[in-house]
Write an enzyme that holds these catalytic residues in place. Structure first.
Site, PDB file in Angstrom:
ATOM      1  N   LYS A   1       0.831  -1.220   0.000  1.00 17.96           N
ATOM      2  CA  LYS A   1       0.000   0.000   0.000  1.00 17.96           C
ATOM      3  C   LYS A   1       0.861   1.265   0.000  1.00 17.96           C
ATOM      4  CE  LYS A   1      -2.014  -1.182   3.903  1.00 17.96           C
ATOM      5  NZ  LYS A   1      -1.296  -2.439   4.233  1.00 17.96           N
TER       6      LYS A   1
ATOM      7  N   ARG B   1      -9.864   0.374   8.538  1.00 12.46           N
ATOM      8  CA  ARG B   1      -9.392  -0.973   8.851  1.00 12.46           C
ATOM      9  C   ARG B   1     -10.437  -1.775   9.603  1.00 12.46           C
ATOM     10  NH1 ARG B   1      -3.512   0.163   8.928  1.00 12.46           N
ATOM     11  NH2 ARG B   1      -2.512  -1.816   9.268  1.00 12.46           N
TER      12      ARG B   1
ATOM     13  N   ARG C   1      12.159  -5.514   4.778  1.00 15.90           N
ATOM     14  CA  ARG C   1      11.792  -4.105   4.542  1.00 15.90           C
ATOM     15  C   ARG C   1      12.620  -3.186   5.439  1.00 15.90           C
ATOM     16  NH1 ARG C   1       5.747  -1.874   5.415  1.00 15.90           N
ATOM     17  NH2 ARG C   1       6.063  -2.728   7.508  1.00 15.90           N
TER      18      ARG C   1
ATOM     19  N   ARG D   1      11.198  -1.302  11.001  1.00 14.97           N
ATOM     20  CA  ARG D   1      10.112  -0.949  11.921  1.00 14.97           C
ATOM     21  C   ARG D   1      10.041  -1.962  13.059  1.00 14.97           C
ATOM     22  NH1 ARG D   1       4.895   0.301   8.209  1.00 14.97           N
ATOM     23  NH2 ARG D   1       3.998  -1.101   9.767  1.00 14.97           N
TER      24      ARG D   1
ATOM     25  N   ARG E   1      -0.364  -9.203  13.325  1.00 16.62           N
ATOM     26  CA  ARG E   1      -0.995  -8.210  12.440  1.00 16.62           C
ATOM     27  C   ARG E   1      -1.811  -8.909  11.350  1.00 16.62           C
ATOM     28  NH1 ARG E   1       4.317  -5.389  10.803  1.00 16.62           N
ATOM     29  NH2 ARG E   1       3.102  -4.260   9.243  1.00 16.62           N
TER      30      ARG E   1
HETATM   31  P1  AP5 Z   1       4.839  -1.606   1.769  1.00 17.58           P
HETATM   32  O1  AP5 Z   1       4.484  -0.722   0.622  1.00 17.58           O
HETATM   33  O2  AP5 Z   1       5.638  -1.039   2.895  1.00 17.58           O
HETATM   34  O3  AP5 Z   1       3.530  -2.374   2.327  1.00 17.58           O
HETATM   35  P2  AP5 Z   1       2.307  -1.830   3.183  1.00 17.58           P
HETATM   36  O4  AP5 Z   1       1.081  -2.476   2.616  1.00 17.58           O
HETATM   37  O5  AP5 Z   1       2.334  -0.347   3.270  1.00 17.58           O
HETATM   38  O6  AP5 Z   1       2.644  -2.517   4.569  1.00 17.58           O
HETATM   39  P3  AP5 Z   1       2.548  -1.943   6.063  1.00 17.58           P
HETATM   40  O7  AP5 Z   1       3.318  -2.900   6.933  1.00 17.58           O
HETATM   41  O8  AP5 Z   1       2.937  -0.498   6.118  1.00 17.58           O
HETATM   42  O9  AP5 Z   1       1.035  -2.092   6.335  1.00 17.58           O
HETATM   43  P4  AP5 Z   1       0.346  -2.110   7.695  1.00 17.58           P
HETATM   44  O10 AP5 Z   1      -1.058  -1.958   7.264  1.00 17.58           O
HETATM   45  O11 AP5 Z   1       0.626  -3.294   8.530  1.00 17.58           O
HETATM   46  O12 AP5 Z   1       1.051  -0.904   8.511  1.00 17.58           O
HETATM   47  P5  AP5 Z   1       0.578   0.558   8.888  1.00 17.58           P
HETATM   48  O13 AP5 Z   1       1.781   1.392   8.948  1.00 17.58           O
HETATM   49  O14 AP5 Z   1      -0.579   0.961   8.067  1.00 17.58           O
HETATM   50  O15 AP5 Z   1       5.628  -2.862   1.138  1.00 17.58           O
HETATM   51  C1  AP5 Z   1       6.146  -3.886   1.968  1.00 17.58           C
HETATM   52  C2  AP5 Z   1       7.533  -4.314   1.465  1.00 17.58           C
HETATM   53  O16 AP5 Z   1       7.383  -4.907   0.168  1.00 17.58           O
HETATM   54  C3  AP5 Z   1       8.529  -3.158   1.268  1.00 17.58           C
HETATM   55  O17 AP5 Z   1       9.796  -3.626   1.625  1.00 17.58           O
HETATM   56  C4  AP5 Z   1       8.461  -2.845  -0.230  1.00 17.58           C
HETATM   57  O18 AP5 Z   1       9.677  -2.284  -0.724  1.00 17.58           O
HETATM   58  C5  AP5 Z   1       8.197  -4.239  -0.800  1.00 17.58           C
HETATM   59  N1  AP5 Z   1       7.418  -4.244  -2.033  1.00 17.58           N
HETATM   60  C6  AP5 Z   1       6.345  -3.470  -2.328  1.00 17.58           C
HETATM   61  N2  AP5 Z   1       5.844  -3.793  -3.542  1.00 17.58           N
HETATM   62  C7  AP5 Z   1       6.632  -4.815  -3.997  1.00 17.58           C
HETATM   63  C8  AP5 Z   1       6.623  -5.616  -5.193  1.00 17.58           C
HETATM   64  N3  AP5 Z   1       5.699  -5.457  -6.135  1.00 17.58           N
HETATM   65  N4  AP5 Z   1       7.554  -6.575  -5.320  1.00 17.58           N
HETATM   66  C9  AP5 Z   1       8.480  -6.783  -4.349  1.00 17.58           C
HETATM   67  N5  AP5 Z   1       8.550  -6.070  -3.211  1.00 17.58           N
HETATM   68  C10 AP5 Z   1       7.623  -5.103  -3.032  1.00 17.58           C
HETATM   69  O19 AP5 Z   1       0.008   0.328  10.379  1.00 17.58           O
HETATM   70  C11 AP5 Z   1       0.869  -0.020  11.449  1.00 17.58           C
HETATM   71  C12 AP5 Z   1       0.049  -0.164  12.731  1.00 17.58           C
HETATM   72  O20 AP5 Z   1      -0.582   1.094  13.059  1.00 17.58           O
HETATM   73  C13 AP5 Z   1      -1.101  -1.175  12.689  1.00 17.58           C
HETATM   74  O21 AP5 Z   1      -0.653  -2.475  12.969  1.00 17.58           O
HETATM   75  C14 AP5 Z   1      -2.037  -0.617  13.784  1.00 17.58           C
HETATM   76  O22 AP5 Z   1      -1.567  -0.950  15.063  1.00 17.58           O
HETATM   77  C15 AP5 Z   1      -1.895   0.888  13.624  1.00 17.58           C
HETATM   78  N6  AP5 Z   1      -2.906   1.454  12.713  1.00 17.58           N
HETATM   79  C16 AP5 Z   1      -2.652   2.081  11.516  1.00 17.58           C
HETATM   80  N7  AP5 Z   1      -3.808   2.462  10.933  1.00 17.58           N
HETATM   81  C17 AP5 Z   1      -4.810   2.065  11.769  1.00 17.58           C
HETATM   82  C18 AP5 Z   1      -6.215   2.132  11.689  1.00 17.58           C
HETATM   83  N8  AP5 Z   1      -6.838   2.693  10.642  1.00 17.58           N
HETATM   84  N9  AP5 Z   1      -6.939   1.609  12.695  1.00 17.58           N
HETATM   85  C19 AP5 Z   1      -6.338   1.054  13.769  1.00 17.58           C
HETATM   86  N10 AP5 Z   1      -5.000   0.935  13.900  1.00 17.58           N
HETATM   87  C20 AP5 Z   1      -4.233   1.436  12.906  1.00 17.58           C
HETATM   88 MG    MG Z   2       2.627   1.053   4.848  1.00 13.24          MG
END
Ligand code: AP5
Ligand code: MG
Length: 214
Positions: A18, A93, A128, A161, A172
């Protein structure tokens, strides 16, 4: 191409790409990229009350409670740079978050769902590294920065992270299945909704498919 969307929601499990795609769409559409994860990590860095409450949840792989998220998101969406639209990454979410946002939108959102099997999610998250300043994600093998350990965009230091440990990633993913996956049905019944299979494609191929939905 239809008229360009104003509100784009990126749905998908942790590590499905994402944040990577949001950065690319942001450059193309000049819409702000609203990542709730990045906002919460900034709050943690600044040691605010919200940051302290969020840290406990994030460190364990749990979701931050809906009222805290909605308050934070509505404040951010009320800022002037969001007047023409925005890209939502990591929110909604839960069903209550989706329902609250639906009453807020003034135009129908475009939903893109990123589908990726668990083995590939684990491979992507375990290697990552992310910018500690702007949140930009990199991958040690698939998407390395130009200079080791330095962000291409803002020159900030790259870190792993804390929630990318194997144990927290598995939690997660479990929470994603229970609380976020029901949004696929919610949105497919209400708005323009597309799923991209992200397993066999590099980020440029995914981006090309994604913009074909605009
Ligand atoms: P990346 O683009 O970083 O993936 P992502 O989907 O953004 O993954 P996240 O871990 O950031 O998602 P998340 O939803 O768990 O975390 P968030 O920060 O939102 O890509 C991943 C890896 O793959 C990278 O290394 C990239 O380079 C590689 N890659 C990408 N595309 C590729 C491809 N095509 N081929 C190969 N490699 C590739 O949330 C963190 C925490 O915050 C949650 O756990 C929760 O506690 C809290 N939180 C956040 N939002 C909310 C909410 N709305 N409600 C409640 N709690 C929340
Ligand atoms: Mg992300």
């Amino acid at each position: 191409m239809n008229s360009l969307p104003h509100v784009i929601i990126l749905l998908g499990a942790p590590g499905s790409g994402k944040g990577t795609q949001a950065a690319l769409i942001q450059e193309r559409l000049h819409l702000p990229h609203i990542s709730t994860g990045d906002i919460l990590r900034n709050q943690i860095k600044q040691k605010t009350d919200l940051g302290k409450q969020a840290k406990e949840c994030i460190d364990q792989g749990h979701l931050v409670p809906d009222p805290l998220i909605l308050d934070m998101v509505f404040k951010r969406l009320s800022e002037p740079d969001c007047a023409k639209g925005y890209i939502l990454d990591g929110v909604p979410r839960t069903i209550p978050q989706a329902e609250a946002l639906d009453t807020f939108f003034t135009s129908s959102p475009l939903i893109i769902n990123f589908s990726l099997p668990k083995e590939l999610i684990l491979e992507r998250l375990s290697l990552r590294i992310s910018c500690s300043q702007c949140g930009q994600p990199y991958h040690r093998l698939y998407s390395p920065p130009k200079q080791p350990e330095v962000c291409d965009r803002c020159q900030g230091p790259l870190i792993q992270r804390p929630d990318d440990s194997q144990e927290v990633i598995l939690k997660r993913l479990e929470i994603y299945s229970l609380q976020t996956e029901p949004l696929l049905k919610f949105y497919s019944e209400r708005h323009r909704f597309y799923t991209i299979d992200c397993s066999q494609k590099n980020k440029e191929q995914i981006y090309t498919e994604l913009v074909s939905f605009f």
